[in-house]
Design a protein around this motif. Structure first.
Motif, mmCIF file in Angstrom:
data_model
loop_
_atom_site.group_PDB
_atom_site.id
_atom_site.type_symbol
_atom_site.label_atom_id
_atom_site.label_comp_id
_atom_site.label_asym_id
_atom_site.label_seq_id
_atom_site.Cartn_x
_atom_site.Cartn_y
_atom_site.Cartn_z
ATOM 1 N N THR A 144 0.833 -1.197 0.000
ATOM 2 C CA THR A 144 0.000 0.000 0.000
ATOM 3 C C THR A 144 0.868 1.247 0.000
ATOM 4 O OG1 THR A 144 -1.612 -1.203 1.289
ATOM 5 C CG2 THR A 144 -1.904 1.161 1.150
ATOM 6 N N GLY A 145 0.650 2.121 -0.940
ATOM 7 C CA GLY A 145 1.365 3.386 -0.972
ATOM 8 C C GLY A 145 0.452 4.530 -0.591
ATOM 9 N N ALA A 146 0.975 5.737 -0.667
ATOM 10 C CA ALA A 146 0.143 6.907 -0.431
ATOM 11 C C ALA A 146 -0.897 7.006 -1.539
ATOM 12 C CB ALA A 146 1.009 8.159 -0.411
ATOM 13 N N PRO A 147 -2.150 7.322 -1.204
ATOM 14 C CA PRO A 147 -3.164 7.459 -2.255
ATOM 15 C C PRO A 147 -2.825 8.624 -3.177
ATOM 16 C CG PRO A 147 -4.010 8.228 -0.139
ATOM 17 C CD PRO A 147 -2.699 7.564 0.137
ATOM 18 N N PRO A 148 -3.324 8.610 -4.405
ATOM 19 C CA PRO A 148 -3.025 9.696 -5.347
ATOM 20 C C PRO A 148 -3.510 11.046 -4.829
ATOM 21 C CG PRO A 148 -4.027 7.820 -6.460
ATOM 22 C CD PRO A 148 -4.169 7.579 -4.995
ATOM 23 N N LEU A 149 -2.859 12.085 -5.305
ATOM 24 C CA LEU A 149 -3.174 13.450 -4.902
ATOM 25 C C LEU A 149 -3.877 14.164 -6.040
ATOM 26 C CD1 LEU A 149 -2.566 15.576 -2.573
ATOM 27 C CD2 LEU A 149 -0.673 16.336 -4.039
ATOM 28 N N PRO A 150 -5.187 14.461 -5.909
ATOM 29 C CA PRO A 150 -5.890 15.148 -6.990
ATOM 30 C C PRO A 150 -5.614 16.649 -7.005
ATOM 31 C CG PRO A 150 -7.416 14.677 -5.203
ATOM 32 C CD PRO A 150 -6.096 14.064 -4.819
ATOM 33 N N PHE A 151 -5.648 17.236 -8.194
ATOM 34 C CA PHE A 151 -5.490 18.682 -8.331
ATOM 35 C C PHE A 151 -6.210 19.122 -9.604
ATOM 36 C CE2 PHE A 151 -2.147 16.896 -10.866
ATOM 37 C CZ PHE A 151 -1.894 17.792 -11.892
ATOM 38 N N ILE A 152 -6.476 20.391 -9.680
ATOM 39 C CA ILE A 152 -7.156 20.979 -10.839
ATOM 40 C C ILE A 152 -6.115 21.688 -11.702
ATOM 41 C CG2 ILE A 152 -8.894 22.635 -11.617
ATOM 42 C CD1 ILE A 152 -10.171 20.370 -10.130
ATOM 43 N N GLU A 153 -6.184 21.461 -13.012
ATOM 44 C CA GLU A 153 -5.262 22.124 -13.934
ATOM 45 C C GLU A 153 -6.027 22.447 -15.212
ATOM 46 O OE1 GLU A 153 -0.697 21.346 -14.565
ATOM 47 O OE2 GLU A 153 -1.815 19.973 -15.849
ATOM 48 N N SER A 189 1.600 9.584 -6.462
ATOM 49 C CA SER A 189 0.931 9.749 -7.746
ATOM 50 C C SER A 189 0.027 10.983 -7.689
ATOM 51 C CB SER A 189 0.074 8.520 -8.064
ATOM 52 O OG SER A 189 0.879 7.363 -8.149
ATOM 53 N N VAL A 190 -0.182 11.608 -8.834
ATOM 54 C CA VAL A 190 -1.052 12.779 -8.878
ATOM 55 C C VAL A 190 -2.136 12.571 -9.934
ATOM 56 C CG1 VAL A 190 0.612 14.447 -7.995
ATOM 57 C CG2 VAL A 190 0.557 13.970 -10.440
ATOM 58 N N VAL A 191 -3.330 13.061 -9.644
ATOM 59 C CA VAL A 191 -4.479 12.962 -10.540
ATOM 60 C C VAL A 191 -4.848 14.360 -10.999
ATOM 61 C CG1 VAL A 191 -6.907 12.327 -10.758
ATOM 62 C CG2 VAL A 191 -5.379 10.924 -9.373
ATOM 63 N N ARG A 192 -4.730 14.605 -12.292
ATOM 64 C CA ARG A 192 -5.114 15.902 -12.851
ATOM 65 C C ARG A 192 -6.581 15.855 -13.259
ATOM 66 N NH1 ARG A 192 -2.014 16.956 -17.977
ATOM 67 N NH2 ARG A 192 -3.774 15.984 -19.045
ATOM 68 N N LEU A 193 -7.356 16.814 -12.745
ATOM 69 C CA LEU A 193 -8.776 16.895 -13.044
ATOM 70 C C LEU A 193 -9.097 18.188 -13.783
ATOM 71 C CD1 LEU A 193 -10.132 15.591 -9.619
ATOM 72 C CD2 LEU A 193 -9.986 14.316 -11.771
ATOM 73 N N GLN A 194 -10.204 18.180 -14.507
ATOM 74 C CA GLN A 194 -10.607 19.341 -15.303
ATOM 75 C C GLN A 194 -11.091 20.496 -14.431
ATOM 76 O OE1 GLN A 194 -13.758 17.192 -17.332
ATOM 77 N NE2 GLN A 194 -12.739 17.552 -19.290
ATOM 78 N N VAL A 211 -7.535 6.920 -11.046
ATOM 79 C CA VAL A 211 -7.113 6.130 -9.887
ATOM 80 C C VAL A 211 -6.822 4.691 -10.319
ATOM 81 C CG1 VAL A 211 -7.842 5.202 -7.654
ATOM 82 C CG2 VAL A 211 -8.306 7.581 -8.225
ATOM 83 N N GLY A 212 -7.536 4.209 -11.341
ATOM 84 C CA GLY A 212 -7.256 2.871 -11.848
ATOM 85 C C GLY A 212 -5.803 2.699 -12.252
ATOM 86 N N HIS A 213 -5.215 3.731 -12.846
ATOM 87 C CA HIS A 213 -3.789 3.659 -13.189
ATOM 88 C C HIS A 213 -2.936 3.470 -11.937
ATOM 89 C CE1 HIS A 213 -4.206 4.505 -17.412
ATOM 90 N NE2 HIS A 213 -4.826 5.659 -17.197
ATOM 91 N N SER A 214 -3.237 4.252 -10.921
ATOM 92 C CA SER A 214 -2.445 4.165 -9.691
ATOM 93 C C SER A 214 -2.605 2.799 -9.036
ATOM 94 C CB SER A 214 -2.869 5.281 -8.723
ATOM 95 O OG SER A 214 -1.987 5.358 -7.637
ATOM 96 N N VAL A 215 -3.829 2.286 -8.999
ATOM 97 C CA VAL A 215 -4.066 0.959 -8.438
ATOM 98 C C VAL A 215 -3.262 -0.090 -9.196
ATOM 99 C CG1 VAL A 215 -5.806 -0.866 -8.245
ATOM 100 C CG2 VAL A 215 -6.322 1.436 -7.433
ATOM 101 N N GLN A 216 -3.241 0.003 -10.509
ATOM 102 C CA GLN A 216 -2.514 -0.991 -11.290
ATOM 103 C C GLN A 216 -1.012 -0.955 -10.984
ATOM 104 O OE1 GLN A 216 -2.564 -0.545 -15.579
ATOM 105 N NE2 GLN A 216 -2.239 -2.735 -15.921
ATOM 106 N N PHE A 217 -0.477 0.244 -10.767
ATOM 107 C CA PHE A 217 0.941 0.358 -10.447
ATOM 108 C C PHE A 217 1.238 -0.065 -9.010
ATOM 109 C CE2 PHE A 217 1.269 2.584 -14.370
ATOM 110 C CZ PHE A 217 2.614 2.611 -14.710
ATOM 111 N N ASP A 218 0.322 0.231 -8.099
ATOM 112 C CA ASP A 218 0.611 0.034 -6.679
ATOM 113 C C ASP A 218 0.247 -1.340 -6.138
ATOM 114 O OD1 ASP A 218 1.480 2.622 -6.624
ATOM 115 O OD2 ASP A 218 -0.218 3.432 -5.507
ATOM 116 N N LEU A 219 -0.709 -2.009 -6.756
ATOM 117 C CA LEU A 219 -1.323 -3.166 -6.121
ATOM 118 C C LEU A 219 -0.354 -4.318 -5.868
ATOM 119 C CD1 LEU A 219 -3.947 -4.289 -5.017
ATOM 120 C CD2 LEU A 219 -4.509 -5.105 -7.303
#
Length: 475
Positions: A144-153, A189-194, A211-219
């Motif tokens: 288990t890693g740190a959950p992704p960090l969402p941000f707006i860009e 991991s970072v999640v870019r949102l609209q 988040v699916g990308h992060s899960v695939q890398f972290d699991l």
């Protein structure tokens, strides 16, 4: 006498040169200490403690090792060597500052005008990410890693940068060997949102795919599921009659395929509704092959096939779009669409390296998204109706609450989008935001980082100390 004076001047110059770098290092250390203290004192800090701790560990470890390296500079060395060495430390320090500022800018969106929507995004991301790990604790190989960090860009498409990839904003001024051979992991991991999520929080549905990308890398760790799933997809295509080119294409698309399947299991048919928004365009364009994604029509058909395989009706979510018909008009897409059912079926089997189905990990229940044979409204439909009519009177707090709340918000928007004025739209947005923010479980959004943060911190610090940065020009 002259020789002695020259030596004294050289020693003074060497000391002053090293002090110049030490001052900048101390400034970065002080700025970071002030920032981390302010962030940890923020009211919402418990919502992102894992990510904050991971970034802090990386910065502090790198600062300590850079300081130790500077202290070890031999001031009796030739002056040109000392200047060259200190210049290299300056470059290392500048890049560390860029790493830090890349993350601090995203954390700082949790203040001011974006605070509410970022708080909701944190809840949706946690709901999707931790859902998987909460269901997988019995698997000894889970990391288990740190959950992704969402941000707006201000970008049109949402995106995810897994922790072992380097975002474009950090790539300039760094030599390729450093990126490829040394920098193996960033701390979070970072999640870019609209930006559209600010006025339409229902678009937080897109976070599930990212988040699916992060899960695939972290699991499974060490990219085991990334590589294993690619093999699974390639095998499914091969067994369905695919030739070498077909296998190669679907293998290249496999990361996006995984994230698309994951999004359906997290958001139900509303993942399809949202993807139509991104993919719908001229039919010729929807049939064009792409490097990392299947053609738009093929992608929508894959989402629909996944939904059907888990018992969901995707008809309304496609909004009249006919992916198979559109794909049939393009030579490439017409061939690609023939492998959709095989890929969807394979994706719902036990995952390689994890040995459990993705449906089980996502705690997927069709009844969360659509009514059963008894006609009882699904959880999403119950929330959907309440949002349209003024908002739910009470909220059940649960791990899946925020993701189902986001799906319900999009469902509610689909009901009213052609009939409401700006005031009514803003009211629905406010109710949706409140639902998503308050429907998660109480407590800290934390993960057991184990050694991950310290490992990432040590790796980055060592990379900075060993990479050949001395000949780079920093603009």
């Amino acid at each position: 006498m002259s020789t002695s004076g020259d030596a004294a001047r050289a020693t003074t110059l060497a000391l002053v040169r090293r002090q110049r770098t030490e001052v900048e290092l101390a400034r970065l250390d002080g700025e970071h200490g002030t920032w981390i203290a302010r962030r940890r004192a923020a009211p919402e800090a418990t919502r992102y403690r894992s990510q904050l701790n991971a970034v802090d560990a990386v910065v502090r470890t790198a600062v300590d090792q850079l300081r130790a390296g500077l202290d070890a500079v031999d001031l009796s060395s030739p002056l040109d060597q000392i200047y060259e060495t200190c210049r290299t430390f300056d470059l290392r320090l500048l890049w560390l500052r860029r790493v830090r500022e890349f993350f601090t800018a995203k954390f700082d969106q949790r203040d001011g005008d974006l605070a509410d929507v970022i708080s909701a995004a944190d809840e949706v991301v946690w709901s999707c990410y931790h859902q998987v790990f909460a269901r997988a604790r019995e698997l000894a190989r889970i990391r288990t890693g740190a959950p992704p960090l969402p941000f707006i860009e201000p970008r049109y498409s949402p995106a995810m940068f897994p922790a072992d990839l380097v975002p474009a904003g950090l790539q300039s001024d760094i030599d390729k060997p450093f990126l490829v051979g040394h920098l193996n992991r960033l701390p979070v991991s970072v999640v870019r949102l609209q930006p559209a999520c600010v006025t339409g929080p229902w678009w937080l549905v897109y976070a599930a795919h990212e988040v699916g990308h992060s899960v695939q890398f972290d699991l499974a760790g060490r990219r085991a599921l990334v590589d294993g799933y690619q093999v699974l997809v390639e095998q499914a295509v091969r067994e369905a009659g695919g030739q070498a080119g077909d296998v190669l294409r679907w293998g290249r698309w496999s990361r996006e395929v995984f994230a698309d399947v994951f999004s359906v299991l997290m958001m139900g048919q509303w993942a399809i509704w949202a993807m139509v928004e991104l993919e719908l365009q001229g039919e010729a364009a929807m049939g064009e092959r792409r490097e990392l994604y299947p053609p738009g029509a093929v992608r929508l058909e894959l989402l629909a096939a996944t939904a059907a395989a888990v018992g969901l009706d995707s008809g309304a979510a496609l909004r009249g779009v006919e992916p198979k018909r559109i794909a049939a008009k393009s030579p490439g897409a017409s061939r690609d669409v023939g492998f959709v059912d095989a890929v969807a079926e394979a994706s719902l089997k036990r995952l390689p390296s994890v040995n459990v189905t993705l449906s089980a990990l996502c705690n997927f229940r069709a009844g969360d998204f659509q009514s059963g044979p008894d006609g009882k409204p699904s959880r999403v439909d119950g929330l959907r109706t309440a949002l349209v009519n003024g908002g739910p009177s009470s909220v059940e707090q649960s791990l899946d609450g925020p993701r189902l709340g986001a799906a319900a918000a999009l469902a509610a928007w689909s009901d009213v989008m052609g009939t409401v004025d700006e005031t009514e739209r803003a009211g629905l947005a406010a109710r949706s935001l409140r639902l998503i923010r308050t429907s998660g479980p109480p407590g800290t959004r934390d993960s057991a980082l184990a050694a991950d943060a310290s490992v990432a911190a040590t790796d980055l610090a060592q990379a900075l100390l060993t990479a050949d940065l001395g000949k780079l020009e920093v603009q």
